[in-house]
Design an enzyme around this catalytic site. Sequence first.
Site, mmCIF file in Angstrom:
data_model
loop_
_atom_site.group_PDB
_atom_site.id
_atom_site.type_symbol
_atom_site.label_atom_id
_atom_site.label_comp_id
_atom_site.label_asym_id
_atom_site.label_seq_id
_atom_site.Cartn_x
_atom_site.Cartn_y
_atom_site.Cartn_z
ATOM 1 N N CYS A 3 17.577 -23.275 12.401
ATOM 2 C CA CYS A 3 16.217 -23.189 12.960
ATOM 3 C C CYS A 3 16.346 -22.756 14.416
ATOM 4 C CB CYS A 3 15.462 -24.502 12.789
ATOM 5 S SG CYS A 3 16.154 -25.905 13.700
ATOM 6 N N ARG A 9 14.097 -29.236 12.468
ATOM 7 C CA ARG A 9 14.131 -28.853 11.044
ATOM 8 C C ARG A 9 15.540 -28.765 10.469
ATOM 9 N NH1 ARG A 9 10.721 -23.557 12.050
ATOM 10 N NH2 ARG A 9 11.859 -23.830 13.997
ATOM 11 N N ASP A 113 7.542 -25.096 12.396
ATOM 12 C CA ASP A 113 8.140 -25.893 13.470
ATOM 13 C C ASP A 113 7.259 -27.117 13.748
ATOM 14 O OD1 ASP A 113 9.260 -26.870 15.748
ATOM 15 O OD2 ASP A 113 9.228 -24.975 16.844
HETATM 16 P P1 4NP Z 1 13.469 -26.866 15.599
HETATM 17 O O1 4NP Z 1 12.269 -27.255 16.571
HETATM 18 O O2 4NP Z 1 13.658 -25.361 15.728
HETATM 19 O O3 4NP Z 1 12.980 -27.254 14.246
HETATM 20 O O4 4NP Z 1 14.667 -27.651 16.078
HETATM 21 C C1 4NP Z 1 12.258 -26.930 17.927
HETATM 22 C C2 4NP Z 1 12.808 -27.796 18.819
HETATM 23 C C3 4NP Z 1 12.779 -27.501 20.182
HETATM 24 C C4 4NP Z 1 12.200 -26.329 20.614
HETATM 25 C C5 4NP Z 1 11.662 -25.469 19.704
HETATM 26 C C6 4NP Z 1 11.691 -25.769 18.361
HETATM 27 N N1 4NP Z 1 12.155 -26.039 21.993
HETATM 28 O O5 4NP Z 1 11.548 -25.037 22.355
HETATM 29 O O6 4NP Z 1 12.729 -26.782 22.798
#
Ligand code: 4NP
Length: 141
Positions: A3, A9, A113
Amino acid sequence: MVCLGNICRSPLAEGIMKQQVKEAGLDWEVDSAGTGSWHIGKAPDHRSTREAKTRGVDISKQICRQFKVQDFDDFDLILVMDKNNLADVLSLARNQQDREKVKLLLNDQEVPDPYFNDNHFAPVFDLIEGGCKDVIRKYKS
Ligand code: 4NP
């Protein structure tokens, strides 16, 4: 399992897939990574850890890492959560063999997300769980 941040995720996807792989008696290696570098070295987001724990999956010991080109050599299948992840990972592919390994976990659907909405972690868990089941069914033989 890939991800953006490797804190929401894909840690869930790693934990869920590892559990299902074990239950299915398979010897697959499962890992996760993020396309971004912001959270390298950190534990998963506490909301993912809590949701996983509620469902009997322990992801608390996972450590965030960034996706790297070497992953194309180390893994047969690179499952991404959304179309941005797909584009980011494909941009690192060196050849057609690399490109063919990269797929959306849910085929034609994205795992959204959940970072900005606490209520999205439970439905995201369900989506990932269903996707992992389908992947095992498809590839186990
Ligand atoms: P992930 O969610 O891609 O599912 O781990 C996110 C976690 C942090 C960020 C973006 C998406 N961020 O911009 O810090």
